[in-house]
Design a protein around this motif. Sequence first.
Motif, PDB file in Angstrom:
ATOM      1  N   VAL A 211     -40.543 -65.227  39.797  1.00 54.41           N
ATOM      2  CA  VAL A 211     -39.936 -66.218  40.874  1.00 54.41           C
ATOM      3  C   VAL A 211     -38.482 -66.624  40.143  1.00 54.41           C
ATOM      4  N   GLU A 212     -37.510 -65.642  40.407  1.00 54.62           N
ATOM      5  CA  GLU A 212     -36.169 -66.169  40.143  1.00 54.62           C
ATOM      6  C   GLU A 212     -35.500 -67.170  41.179  1.00 54.62           C
ATOM      7  N   SER A 213     -34.480 -67.879  40.512  1.00 57.40           N
ATOM      8  CA  SER A 213     -33.724 -68.882  41.052  1.00 57.40           C
ATOM      9  C   SER A 213     -32.478 -69.176  40.426  1.00 57.40           C
ATOM     10  N   GLY A 214     -31.697 -70.133  41.117  1.00 52.43           N
ATOM     11  CA  GLY A 214     -30.408 -70.497  40.493  1.00 52.43           C
ATOM     12  C   GLY A 214     -29.066 -69.816  40.685  1.00 52.43           C
ATOM     13  N   GLY A 215     -29.266 -68.570  41.567  1.00 54.10           N
ATOM     14  CA  GLY A 215     -28.105 -67.942  41.845  1.00 54.10           C
ATOM     15  C   GLY A 215     -27.075 -68.796  43.111  1.00 54.10           C
ATOM     16  N   GLY A 216     -25.909 -68.324  43.275  1.00 61.57           N
ATOM     17  CA  GLY A 216     -25.334 -69.021  44.311  1.00 61.57           C
ATOM     18  C   GLY A 216     -23.867 -68.263  44.241  1.00 61.57           C
ATOM     19  N   LEU A 217     -22.817 -68.927  45.061  1.00 62.41           N
ATOM     20  CA  LEU A 217     -21.612 -68.562  44.877  1.00 62.41           C
ATOM     21  C   LEU A 217     -20.917 -69.299  44.186  1.00 62.41           C
ATOM     22  N   VAL A 218     -19.925 -68.649  43.129  1.00 53.45           N
ATOM     23  CA  VAL A 218     -19.113 -69.249  42.229  1.00 53.45           C
ATOM     24  C   VAL A 218     -17.647 -68.883  42.189  1.00 53.45           C
ATOM     25  N   GLN A 219     -16.682 -69.415  41.724  1.00 57.45           N
ATOM     26  CA  GLN A 219     -15.415 -68.722  41.553  1.00 57.45           C
ATOM     27  C   GLN A 219     -15.431 -68.176  40.265  1.00 57.45           C
ATOM     28  N   ALA A 220     -14.773 -67.241  39.947  1.00 58.40           N
ATOM     29  CA  ALA A 220     -14.310 -66.582  38.769  1.00 58.40           C
ATOM     30  C   ALA A 220     -14.059 -67.719  37.686  1.00 58.40           C
TER      31      ALA A 220
END
Length: 114
Positions: free
Chosen positions: A5-14
Amino acid sequence: QVQLVESGGGLVQAGGSLRLSCAVSGTIFSDYAMAWYRQAPGKQRELVATITTGSSTNYADSVKGRFTISRDNAKNTVYLQMNSLKPEDTAIYYCNTPRKLFSWGQGTQVTVSS
């Protein structure tokens, strides 16, 4: 039955950072080397980083110096700390063993905006 079970992703700026987690159940986690993979749209899944049972690590050239893989055997979890993120790091990130022994989890989406 082993579950990833993977988690922790998201949208982030460069230039930003994210920390991914992969919780492993149904097996003796400490017996296995682990790895993080990623799959970008229209591309094949690629190996990003590996960690042995003794916590020796190895990285793809594209992430060396920016990403750090680690593990906590007490928590049956492998981590991927991602710093200095680039738009080309955008992908779905998965964990598994280096030999891909387990069924794939759902992955976690990482999107890096420019």
